[in-house]
Design an enzyme around this catalytic site. Structure first.
Site, PDB file in Angstrom:
ATOM      1  N   GLY A 167       0.812  -1.221   0.000  1.00  0.00           N
ATOM      2  CA  GLY A 167       0.000   0.000   0.000  1.00  0.00           C
ATOM      3  C   GLY A 167       0.840   1.264   0.000  1.00  0.00           C
ATOM      4  O   GLY A 167       2.075   1.217   0.047  1.00  0.00           O
ATOM      5  N   ARG A 168       0.141   2.406  -0.049  1.00  0.00           N
ATOM      6  CA  ARG A 168       0.850   3.705  -0.034  1.00  0.00           C
ATOM      7  C   ARG A 168       1.714   3.834   1.213  1.00  0.00           C
ATOM      8  O   ARG A 168       2.883   4.183   1.154  1.00  0.00           O
ATOM      9  CB  ARG A 168      -0.165   4.861  -0.089  1.00  0.00           C
ATOM     10  CG  ARG A 168      -0.731   5.126  -1.465  1.00  0.00           C
ATOM     11  CD  ARG A 168      -1.829   6.177  -1.386  1.00  0.00           C
ATOM     12  NE  ARG A 168      -2.984   5.612  -0.695  1.00  0.00           N
ATOM     13  CZ  ARG A 168      -4.027   5.049  -1.313  1.00  0.00           C
ATOM     14  NH1 ARG A 168      -4.064   5.027  -2.614  1.00  0.00           N
ATOM     15  NH2 ARG A 168      -5.026   4.541  -0.629  1.00  0.00           N
ATOM     16  N   MET A 169       1.121   3.513   2.385  1.00  0.00           N
ATOM     17  CA  MET A 169       1.891   3.621   3.626  1.00  0.00           C
ATOM     18  C   MET A 169       2.949   2.528   3.714  1.00  0.00           C
ATOM     19  O   MET A 169       4.055   2.765   4.184  1.00  0.00           O
ATOM     20  CB  MET A 169       0.944   3.540   4.835  1.00  0.00           C
ATOM     21  CG  MET A 169       0.262   4.846   5.176  1.00  0.00           C
ATOM     22  SD  MET A 169       1.437   6.190   5.459  1.00  0.00           S
ATOM     23  CE  MET A 169       2.391   5.514   6.804  1.00  0.00           C
ATOM     24  N   ARG A 194      -2.118  -8.768   1.128  1.00  0.00           N
ATOM     25  CA  ARG A 194      -3.205  -9.696   0.772  1.00  0.00           C
ATOM     26  C   ARG A 194      -2.761 -10.695  -0.285  1.00  0.00           C
ATOM     27  O   ARG A 194      -1.971 -10.342  -1.164  1.00  0.00           O
ATOM     28  CB  ARG A 194      -4.345  -8.872   0.176  1.00  0.00           C
ATOM     29  CG  ARG A 194      -5.535  -8.803   1.039  1.00  0.00           C
ATOM     30  CD  ARG A 194      -6.719  -8.214   0.400  1.00  0.00           C
ATOM     31  NE  ARG A 194      -6.549  -7.587  -0.873  1.00  0.00           N
ATOM     32  CZ  ARG A 194      -7.166  -6.471  -1.221  1.00  0.00           C
ATOM     33  NH1 ARG A 194      -7.970  -5.872  -0.390  1.00  0.00           N
ATOM     34  NH2 ARG A 194      -7.019  -5.953  -2.416  1.00  0.00           N
ATOM     35  N   THR A 210      -6.854   2.829  10.175  1.00  0.00           N
ATOM     36  CA  THR A 210      -7.971   3.605  10.730  1.00  0.00           C
ATOM     37  C   THR A 210      -9.296   2.969  10.311  1.00  0.00           C
ATOM     38  O   THR A 210      -9.327   2.066   9.463  1.00  0.00           O
ATOM     39  CB  THR A 210      -7.930   5.078  10.257  1.00  0.00           C
ATOM     40  OG1 THR A 210      -8.069   5.106   8.835  1.00  0.00           O
ATOM     41  CG2 THR A 210      -6.636   5.751  10.658  1.00  0.00           C
ATOM     42  N   HIS A 268      -8.944  14.723   2.465  1.00  0.00           N
ATOM     43  CA  HIS A 268      -7.999  13.645   2.137  1.00  0.00           C
ATOM     44  C   HIS A 268      -8.130  13.245   0.666  1.00  0.00           C
ATOM     45  O   HIS A 268      -9.150  13.494   0.037  1.00  0.00           O
ATOM     46  CB  HIS A 268      -8.264  12.400   2.996  1.00  0.00           C
ATOM     47  CG  HIS A 268      -7.698  12.493   4.380  1.00  0.00           C
ATOM     48  ND1 HIS A 268      -8.390  13.069   5.415  1.00  0.00           N
ATOM     49  CD2 HIS A 268      -6.508  12.088   4.895  1.00  0.00           C
ATOM     50  CE1 HIS A 268      -7.655  13.014   6.516  1.00  0.00           C
ATOM     51  NE2 HIS A 268      -6.509  12.422   6.233  1.00  0.00           N
ATOM     52  N   HIS A 269      -7.112  12.551   0.189  1.00  0.00           N
ATOM     53  CA  HIS A 269      -7.062  12.037  -1.183  1.00  0.00           C
ATOM     54  C   HIS A 269      -8.277  11.158  -1.530  1.00  0.00           C
ATOM     55  O   HIS A 269      -8.947  10.621  -0.646  1.00  0.00           O
ATOM     56  CB  HIS A 269      -5.776  11.228  -1.382  1.00  0.00           C
ATOM     57  CG  HIS A 269      -5.601  10.124  -0.371  1.00  0.00           C
ATOM     58  ND1 HIS A 269      -6.142   8.882  -0.526  1.00  0.00           N
ATOM     59  CD2 HIS A 269      -4.970  10.103   0.835  1.00  0.00           C
ATOM     60  CE1 HIS A 269      -5.852   8.130   0.508  1.00  0.00           C
ATOM     61  NE2 HIS A 269      -5.136   8.855   1.362  1.00  0.00           N
ATOM     62  N   LYS A 302      -9.113   7.463   0.038  1.00  0.00           N
ATOM     63  CA  LYS A 302      -9.399   7.168   1.451  1.00  0.00           C
ATOM     64  C   LYS A 302     -10.805   6.592   1.592  1.00  0.00           C
ATOM     65  O   LYS A 302     -11.756   7.109   1.009  1.00  0.00           O
ATOM     66  CB  LYS A 302      -9.234   8.439   2.300  1.00  0.00           C
ATOM     67  CG  LYS A 302      -9.365   8.153   3.788  1.00  0.00           C
ATOM     68  CD  LYS A 302      -8.769   9.250   4.639  1.00  0.00           C
ATOM     69  CE  LYS A 302      -8.973   8.984   6.123  1.00  0.00           C
ATOM     70  NZ  LYS A 302      -8.227   7.806   6.597  1.00  0.00           N
ATOM     71  N   THR A 352      -8.456  10.610  12.464  1.00  0.00           N
ATOM     72  CA  THR A 352      -7.833  11.753  13.157  1.00  0.00           C
ATOM     73  C   THR A 352      -8.882  12.783  13.550  1.00  0.00           C
ATOM     74  O   THR A 352      -8.855  13.321  14.665  1.00  0.00           O
ATOM     75  CB  THR A 352      -6.777  12.407  12.231  1.00  0.00           C
ATOM     76  OG1 THR A 352      -5.841  11.399  11.870  1.00  0.00           O
ATOM     77  CG2 THR A 352      -6.082  13.559  12.913  1.00  0.00           C
TER      78      THR A 352
HETATM   79  P1  NAD Z   1      -3.671   1.420   0.748  1.00  0.00           P
HETATM   80  O1  NAD Z   1      -5.029   1.004   0.285  1.00  0.00           O
HETATM   81  O2  NAD Z   1      -2.743   2.094  -0.209  1.00  0.00           O
HETATM   82  O3  NAD Z   1      -2.891   0.140   1.337  1.00  0.00           O
HETATM   83  C1  NAD Z   1      -3.463  -0.852   2.130  1.00  0.00           C
HETATM   84  C2  NAD Z   1      -2.697  -2.136   1.857  1.00  0.00           C
HETATM   85  O4  NAD Z   1      -3.143  -3.133   2.775  1.00  0.00           O
HETATM   86  C3  NAD Z   1      -2.927  -2.675   0.440  1.00  0.00           C
HETATM   87  O5  NAD Z   1      -1.694  -3.020  -0.166  1.00  0.00           O
HETATM   88  C4  NAD Z   1      -3.796  -3.901   0.680  1.00  0.00           C
HETATM   89  O6  NAD Z   1      -3.604  -4.916  -0.307  1.00  0.00           O
HETATM   90  C5  NAD Z   1      -3.279  -4.329   2.057  1.00  0.00           C
HETATM   91  N1  NAD Z   1      -4.186  -5.265   2.731  1.00  0.00           N
HETATM   92  C6  NAD Z   1      -5.543  -5.315   2.686  1.00  0.00           C
HETATM   93  N2  NAD Z   1      -6.009  -6.346   3.411  1.00  0.00           N
HETATM   94  C7  NAD Z   1      -4.913  -6.967   3.915  1.00  0.00           C
HETATM   95  C8  NAD Z   1      -4.732  -8.105   4.730  1.00  0.00           C
HETATM   96  N3  NAD Z   1      -5.779  -8.842   5.157  1.00  0.00           N
HETATM   97  N4  NAD Z   1      -3.463  -8.474   5.069  1.00  0.00           N
HETATM   98  C9  NAD Z   1      -2.415  -7.761   4.635  1.00  0.00           C
HETATM   99  N5  NAD Z   1      -2.516  -6.675   3.843  1.00  0.00           N
HETATM  100  C10 NAD Z   1      -3.746  -6.274   3.497  1.00  0.00           C
HETATM  101  O7  NAD Z   1      -3.915   2.321   2.031  1.00  0.00           O
HETATM  102  P2  NAD Z   1      -2.905   3.329   2.747  1.00  0.00           P
HETATM  103  O8  NAD Z   1      -3.130   4.725   2.242  1.00  0.00           O
HETATM  104  O9  NAD Z   1      -1.520   2.751   2.724  1.00  0.00           O
HETATM  105  O10 NAD Z   1      -3.483   3.286   4.240  1.00  0.00           O
HETATM  106  C11 NAD Z   1      -3.539   2.075   4.965  1.00  0.00           C
HETATM  107  C12 NAD Z   1      -4.244   2.340   6.297  1.00  0.00           C
HETATM  108  O11 NAD Z   1      -3.465   3.241   7.093  1.00  0.00           O
HETATM  109  C13 NAD Z   1      -5.620   3.001   6.159  1.00  0.00           C
HETATM  110  O12 NAD Z   1      -6.462   2.515   7.178  1.00  0.00           O
HETATM  111  C14 NAD Z   1      -5.311   4.488   6.389  1.00  0.00           C
HETATM  112  O13 NAD Z   1      -6.427   5.217   6.832  1.00  0.00           O
HETATM  113  C15 NAD Z   1      -4.261   4.349   7.473  1.00  0.00           C
HETATM  114  N6  NAD Z   1      -3.368   5.496   7.640  1.00  0.00           N
HETATM  115  C16 NAD Z   1      -3.027   5.780   8.919  1.00  0.00           C
HETATM  116  C17 NAD Z   1      -2.136   6.794   9.180  1.00  0.00           C
HETATM  117  C18 NAD Z   1      -1.716   7.028  10.604  1.00  0.00           C
HETATM  118  O14 NAD Z   1      -0.870   7.910  10.858  1.00  0.00           O
HETATM  119  N7  NAD Z   1      -2.259   6.267  11.555  1.00  0.00           N
HETATM  120  C19 NAD Z   1      -1.606   7.558   8.129  1.00  0.00           C
HETATM  121  C20 NAD Z   1      -1.966   7.230   6.807  1.00  0.00           C
HETATM  122  C21 NAD Z   1      -2.852   6.178   6.571  1.00  0.00           C
END
Ligand code: NAD
Length: 269
Positions: free
Chosen positions: A15-17, A39, A102, A157-158, A161, A168
């Site tokens: 994912g992005r994060m 996944r 989140t 947000h983008h 989301k 937050t």
């Molecule tokens: P994203 O959709 O780009 O990435 C999520 C990743 O998780 C994907 O690669 C997906 O395939 C994977 N995934 C889904 N189900 C899974 C599973 N069962 N097992 C393993 N991997 C799995 O999303 P993102 O922008 O990277 O954000 C991810 C999460 O982090 C979101 O909930 C976002 O709101 C949260 N977030 C939190 C903060 C923070 O500071 N707490 C900051 C940014 C994003």
């Protein structure tokens, strides 16, 4: 003080994060990447995790099974549907967890509370240092301004989301409600669509906008007669969340069981 390496397993690695975290771990001098999970149907399964960041292979392949080694820390930024299983995996393996996902529901929150009796967990809707301070500033402002100032929270947000309002924004609302001795669930107003009544003094409004590539903006307004106070945080690079989460991972690696947040990590709690 002796330097120690902290081993990291990233969940949601594609994912992005996950990519921002991978880059930060590989660039750091005191962290070692020992696992990357995503996944089973994600496109990069079986690939070396460094490739997605355009970096040379590091010998860690993306798998679909979370099996954290004993001395590692799991850093999970995936989706809420995955959280319960990941928490249980960490419990079985006895390893600390840094949870950034989140949109998790009340049952998962309860699971986190009980898991915190056996393993150390840092859970935060926002791992940026600026937002952690904003939470405290918002509570301080609410207390100082008192009940005559009405609180409204706006977030942007983008387009990708999924949850709204953001975790937050909800956390900011809770921190204002606590400061004013109000029950957040009773006073939170998430939409004014089809509302025919005027706002009450007590309510805390939340508005969510989605679009483009905004990493995240949060504005807290305290609206009074003749003046308005605004506290604004704008994230321009998701590296801030990754760096904050890894700061939490270094911190939690040596902590006793407990459910902590980012204010604990920064020593502000
Ligand atoms: P994203 O959709 O780009 O990435 C999520 C990743 O998780 C994907 O690669 C997906 O395939 C994977 N995934 C889904 N189900 C899974 C599973 N069962 N097992 C393993 N991997 C799995 O999303 P993102 O922008 O990277 O954000 C991810 C999460 O982090 C979101 O909930 C976002 O709101 C949260 N977030 C939190 C903060 C923070 O500071 N707490 C900051 C940014 C994003």
């Amino acid at each position: 003080m002796t330097e120690r390496y902290v081993s990291i397993v990233i969940v949601g690695a594609r994912g992005r994060m996950g990519q921002a975290l991978t880059r930060c771990v590989l660039e750091s001098e005191d962290l070692t990447l020992v696992g990357a999970v995503d996944r089973s149907d994600s496109p990069g399964q079986g690939e070396d995790v460094a490739r997605q960041c355009g970096l040379p292979d590091v010998g860690v392949r993306i798998t679909d099974e979370l099996r954290p080694p004993r001395s590692s820390v799991v850093v999970d930024f995936s989706l809420p549907g995955a959280t319960d299983a990941n928490v249980r995996r960490c419990l079985e393996s006895g390893v600390p967890l840094v949870l950034g996902t989140t949109g998790i529901g009340p049952e998962t929150r309860e699971l986190l509370k009980s898991a915190g009796r056996d393993i150390p967990i840092v859970s935060a809707a926002n791992f940026s240092v600026g937002i952690t301070l904003l939470l405290q500033l918002a509570a301080k402002a609410a207390r100082a301004l008192g009940p005559d100032y009405e609180a409204e929270i706006f977030e942007l947000h983008h387009r990708h989301k999924r949850d709204a309002p953001s975790g937050t924004a909800l956390r900011i609302g809770k921190s204002i409600a606590e400061a004013l001795d109000r029950d957040f669930d009773q006073v939170a107003v998430r939409s004014r669509d089809k509302t025919e009544t005027q706002r009450t003094r007590e309510e805390i409004g939340l508005a969510a906008l989605r679009g483009g590539d905004s990493v995240g903006e949060h504005t807290v307004m305290f609206l009074g007669e003749g003046e308005r106070l605004e506290l604004v945080h704008r994230a321009t690079d998701r590296g801030i969340f990754a760096r904050g989460a890894l700061r939490a991972a270094r911190w939690v690696a040596a902590k006793p069981p407990g459910l902590y947040d980012m204010a604990d990590v920064l020593g502000l709690a």
